[in-house]
Design a protein around this motif. Structure first.
Motif, short mmCIF file in Angstrom:
data_model
loop_
_atom_site.label_atom_id
_atom_site.label_comp_id
_atom_site.label_asym_id
_atom_site.label_seq_id
_atom_site.Cartn_x
_atom_site.Cartn_y
_atom_site.Cartn_z
N THR A 36 24.58 42.15 43.31
CA THR A 36 25.50 43.06 42.63
C THR A 36 26.95 42.76 42.99
O THR A 36 27.82 42.70 42.11
CB THR A 36 25.16 44.52 43.00
N VAL A 37 27.21 42.54 44.28
CA VAL A 37 28.57 42.24 44.71
C VAL A 37 29.03 40.90 44.15
O VAL A 37 30.15 40.77 43.66
CB VAL A 37 28.66 42.26 46.26
N THR A 38 28.15 39.90 44.19
CA THR A 38 28.49 38.58 43.67
C THR A 38 28.83 38.64 42.18
O THR A 38 29.84 38.09 41.73
CB THR A 38 27.33 37.59 43.90
N SER A 39 28.00 39.34 41.41
CA SER A 39 28.25 39.46 39.97
C SER A 39 29.54 40.23 39.70
O SER A 39 30.30 39.86 38.80
CB SER A 39 27.07 40.17 39.30
N SER A 40 29.78 41.28 40.46
CA SER A 40 31.00 42.08 40.26
C SER A 40 32.25 41.26 40.56
O SER A 40 33.24 41.32 39.82
CB SER A 40 30.97 43.32 41.14
N LEU A 41 32.22 40.49 41.64
CA LEU A 41 33.37 39.64 41.97
C LEU A 41 33.59 38.56 40.92
O LEU A 41 34.73 38.25 40.57
CB LEU A 41 33.19 39.02 43.36
N LEU A 42 32.52 37.99 40.42
CA LEU A 42 32.63 36.98 39.38
C LEU A 42 33.29 37.57 38.13
O LEU A 42 34.20 36.96 37.56
CB LEU A 42 31.25 36.42 39.04
N VAL A 43 32.86 38.75 37.73
CA VAL A 43 33.46 39.41 36.57
C VAL A 43 34.93 39.72 36.85
O VAL A 43 35.79 39.50 35.99
CB VAL A 43 32.67 40.69 36.21
N PHE A 44 35.24 40.23 38.03
CA PHE A 44 36.61 40.58 38.39
C PHE A 44 37.53 39.37 38.29
O PHE A 44 38.59 39.42 37.66
CB PHE A 44 36.64 41.17 39.80
N PHE A 45 37.15 38.26 38.90
CA PHE A 45 37.99 37.07 38.88
C PHE A 45 38.07 36.44 37.49
O PHE A 45 39.12 35.91 37.10
CB PHE A 45 37.52 36.05 39.91
N THR A 46 37.01 36.52 36.71
CA THR A 46 37.05 36.02 35.34
C THR A 46 38.03 36.82 34.50
O THR A 46 38.78 36.26 33.70
CB THR A 46 35.64 36.07 34.71
N VAL A 47 38.04 38.13 34.68
CA VAL A 47 38.99 38.98 33.95
C VAL A 47 40.42 38.66 34.36
O VAL A 47 41.32 38.58 33.51
CB VAL A 47 38.66 40.47 34.17
N SER A 50 41.37 35.23 32.87
CA SER A 50 41.54 35.37 31.41
C SER A 50 42.84 36.11 31.09
O SER A 50 43.56 35.74 30.16
CB SER A 50 40.36 36.13 30.80
N SER A 51 43.14 37.15 31.85
CA SER A 51 44.38 37.90 31.63
C SER A 51 45.60 37.03 31.84
O SER A 51 46.55 37.06 31.04
CB SER A 51 44.45 39.11 32.58
N LEU A 52 45.61 36.23 32.89
CA LEU A 52 46.73 35.34 33.13
C LEU A 52 46.87 34.28 32.03
O LEU A 52 47.97 33.96 31.59
CB LEU A 52 46.59 34.66 34.50
N ILE A 57 49.80 32.40 27.11
CA ILE A 57 49.75 32.08 25.68
C ILE A 57 50.65 33.03 24.90
O ILE A 57 51.40 32.62 24.02
CB ILE A 57 48.29 32.14 25.16
N ASP A 58 50.60 34.32 25.23
CA ASP A 58 51.42 35.31 24.55
C ASP A 58 52.91 35.02 24.77
O ASP A 58 53.71 35.10 23.83
CB ASP A 58 51.07 36.71 25.05
#
Length: 73
Positions: A36-47, A50-52, A57-58
């Motif tokens: 659960t922690v691994t998946s949550s961190l992966l999602v957090f860093f991917t977001v 992606s935001s950066l 691009i913007d």
């Protein structure tokens, strides 16, 4: 009297439904804390990445459009 029997039938169906939910819940293989922690961190860093990316691009699109629009004036 019929109303009372209908309520009993609805209550017994509801109890049966809740028991089936509990039974199915026990069959699910829930992830452990590490997964659960691994998946949550992966999602957090991917977001964050992606935001950066979209921020850059913007900004590039903004500067390009601003440059093109200021050429005429």
């Amino acid at each position: 009297m019929i109303y009372f029997k209908l309520n009993q039938v609805k209550i017994s169906k509801l109890i049966n439904f809740i028991n089936e939910i509990r039974f199915e819940g026990h069959k699910v293989s829930w992830p452990n804390l590490k997964d659960t922690v691994t998946s949550s961190l992966l999602v957090f860093f991917t977001v964050i990445i992606s935001s950066l990316f979209f921020l850059m691009i913007d900004g590039a699109i903004y500067k390009t459009i601003n440059y093109v629009l200021t050429l005429g004036g």
